[in-house]
Structure formats: structure tokens, C-alpha cells
Write an enzyme that holds these catalytic residues in place. Sequence first.
Site, PDB file in Angstrom:
ATOM      1  N   SER A   1       0.808  -1.221   0.000  1.00  0.00           N
ATOM      2  CA  SER A   1       0.000   0.000   0.000  1.00  0.00           C
ATOM      3  C   SER A   1       0.840   1.269   0.000  1.00  0.00           C
ATOM      4  CB  SER A   1      -0.939   0.005   1.207  1.00  0.00           C
ATOM      5  OG  SER A   1      -0.223  -0.188   2.412  1.00  0.00           O
TER       6      SER A   1
ATOM      7  N   ASP B   1      -4.253   5.667  11.519  1.00  0.00           N
ATOM      8  CA  ASP B   1      -3.317   5.228  10.488  1.00  0.00           C
ATOM      9  C   ASP B   1      -2.051   6.057  10.629  1.00  0.00           C
ATOM     10  OD1 ASP B   1      -1.839   4.553   8.275  1.00  0.00           O
ATOM     11  OD2 ASP B   1      -3.381   5.034   6.795  1.00  0.00           O
TER      12      ASP B   1
ATOM     13  N   HIS C   1       0.615   5.142   6.533  1.00  0.00           N
ATOM     14  CA  HIS C   1       0.493   5.774   5.221  1.00  0.00           C
ATOM     15  C   HIS C   1       0.612   7.289   5.362  1.00  0.00           C
ATOM     16  CE1 HIS C   1      -1.688   1.873   4.932  1.00  0.00           C
ATOM     17  NE2 HIS C   1      -0.899   1.777   3.870  1.00  0.00           N
TER      18      HIS C   1
END
Length: 437
Positions: free
Chosen positions: A161, A414, A417
Site C-alpha cells: 500500500s 493510520d 500511510h
Amino acid sequence: MLFTNFLKTHQQLQNDKLLLLPKRQLVTYALYALIAVALLYLFVDPAAPAPSAPKPSSVAAPWVQEEEELLPPPSPSPPHQGDERCDYSDGEWVPDPRPPPYNGTACEAIKDGRSCMANGRADTGYLHWRWQPRRCGLPDFSPEAFLRWLGDRHMAFVGDSLARNQAESLVCLLSAWSPPELVHRDPEGRFRRWVFREHNATVSIFWSPFLVKGVEKSEHTGVRYNELFLDAFDERWMSQLGAIDAAVLSAGQWFRIPSIYHEGGGVVGCYGCAAELNHTETSFFAVFRDVVGRTLAEITRRHERGGGGDKPRLVALATFSPSHFEGEWNKGAPCTKKRPYRKGEKELGYTETEMRKIVVEAADEAGAAAAPAGLRFAALDVTTLANMRPDGHPGPYMRKNPFAAGEGRPVQNDCLHWCMPGPVDTFNQILQQTILR
């Protein structure tokens, strides 16, 4: 200048009077005029340049100097193209008051979880930093120049990702110059492809978190371990190599998850497995090193088998991008920092250091071995600059209005990312300079 104009005006008036004066007085006044001109050139040099404006004093970071105007930092001189001495991995984040390079709420390439502003993040300080290498300059990203190079080419981002995060960033950066068209998307958004019609330029994402063939763990289906097949390649992207002119590989995080390793039709090891499985415990560092080496060797082999084509091909390997969870990631740990770390404030941990080292060494070794094949391998060394940006993650803003349910409700964060725009855009700045070299 005012003094000089005054003298000129005064001299003109005197000249008008001189026409009416007797000859003896005319000579006297002429001598006076000559003396005045001589003194003017002695003490005032009309050809000298105006004094330069004083240089602005250094500006404190915004968390220190919140009430003072933030002046733009001096623009560094861009490095000479092909200057191998320019080490973009060594530097610091410095304030940059300029607006971000694209609109974070308008770029359609951004996956929902990375659209921090659209999801309600109100603070914008994370948008106003730029990476300053210690011994050189890092030029701003130029979408025009990148598209000019990418014309009639296909660039693929392969990996996990974070590879997808960087690909989305590149599409958004390029969309500031030319509109992209999404021509392919799988239901989960793991395989996507954009075409910039004006340039016949293509950018693709290939989901392949292990680079080799693998099956991902899935807690909700009861699959507790990744399954990696070390002697089988992921043909979902490997089979497309002949049509790819530049590949950016980015993997690493999935190797830290408990996994079972297969080779030659049997299990050869395991990482983090329960004792009842009775598999040999194996270091994930060793497996990661093995996978990266095998992948680059296979790229070289297939390139040679296909004749190499008529274009030089680039394979860039992004180094490990650290997370910044303040605790256990699966127990709601947040990332609360609102500014980058200063140089020396946050050193790399052992895992980050080793994962980065594996990629850098593999790229160097493959580059030396594959030069005759017309391939070029390069490490995209982003580990240090990413390690210094705890403020650049979505945190709770991986979803819209995360606190709407009220206080006391658990909120997932998160801290792996990157918000877009954000630090990940710098990855593509360095990618552009890697291409130019």
C-alpha cells in the site's frame, strides 16, 4: 541619485546665466564648475551598483515563532544533472510557506484513507515543509518535465500500500499539468491504471506486497499467517515486464507479519509461528533479502531473454518507510506529533536500518551485475526523511469525521500511510531526480 539630479539642475541654471556674463566672470565660473564635477566623481561613483538589501535573518520554525511572519527559505541551487555526489537521503525538513503542489480535496486519484483534509483534518502545518538535503539542493517537482520524459512510456508501481500511496501522489502531481484518465480499476483499487492522453504516458499500480507469489493472512477468514512461495514469482506483474519502461518497487511492511515460507514444494521455514506448527523459525530480514535479490535477478533474466527492447529501462527500489504509532498499532495507538523531528531528534531503529540496508545493497549489486543488459537499478532512499515526519500520517483522519460518534468511542489511527498532499510527494521529487541522473 537626488544629489546628482540637483547638481545637473543647478548647472543648467548657471549655464543660462553664463551667456549674459562678461568673459572674465565666465572663465571664473567655468573653473568653479570643473572643481564641483571633480569633487562629485571623487566621492560619488555614479556607476556603482545600489547597495543590496540585507539578507533576512534565519526564521524560527513555526512551533517556536508562531506570531512572526514565516518568510520563505532561500531556494537552494539545483544539483547538476547526473551529480552522483548529491545524497538526497541526508538532510532535514525546513519550513516552506508555499501552498501544496495540488489540491488534496480535488485529486480523484487519492484513496479515501489518505485524503486527510477531506476527512476533516483541520491543522495544515504538515503541508508546509520541504526536504533540504545537507550538501545539495532538491529541485521542486516539475510535472511538465516528468510528463515530457514519461511520454510514450509506462511507469508501474509494484508492491504494497505504500507503493500505491506513492503512485497516487505521482498521479496527483502530474494532474496539475495534464488531466489523467483512469482506464482500469479492480473492485478493491489494488490494480489501477491511468493514461495521460496528451503525452501517451501511462502510470499503473500492481498490488504485490511480497513481490513473489504469496497469499496474505486474513483474520476474518481464520488465516493466521502469510504464505510465501520463495521460488515462484507473482506473474500478475512479472508477466507485464515487457510493456513496463520504469518500475518502482516498494515492499517490506508485510514481511514483518507472521509467515510460512515455501520452496521446492515444501515448507522451509516460518516467522512468528506457534510452536505447535513445528516449523523452523526464520528471520524475516533473511527472507526479505532473499526475495529482493531473487526479484531483481529475475527482472534481469527476463529483460535479457526479451532482447532488452529499444529503450533503457529503470527499476527503482524505494527503501523502507517507517510508521509512527505511539504504542501498539492494533490497539488504537495514535500519532499525535504536529511537526517534523529535527535532525538527530529521532534516530532510525534497528528494523528500519536493516530493511533500508537490504534494499540499498540489493540495488547496488543488481546495478553492477545487470549493466550489460541495458537495465538500470537505483535505490530510492526515503527511509530517513520519512522517519522524521510523524506529523504526516492520516492518524484518525483515515475516515471522514472520525470523532462524530462522540467522546470515549474507540478511534482507529493510520500512522503508516501518508496524507496527500504530504511527505510522500517528496518521494516523487527524488524519483524525478533519479530519472534525470
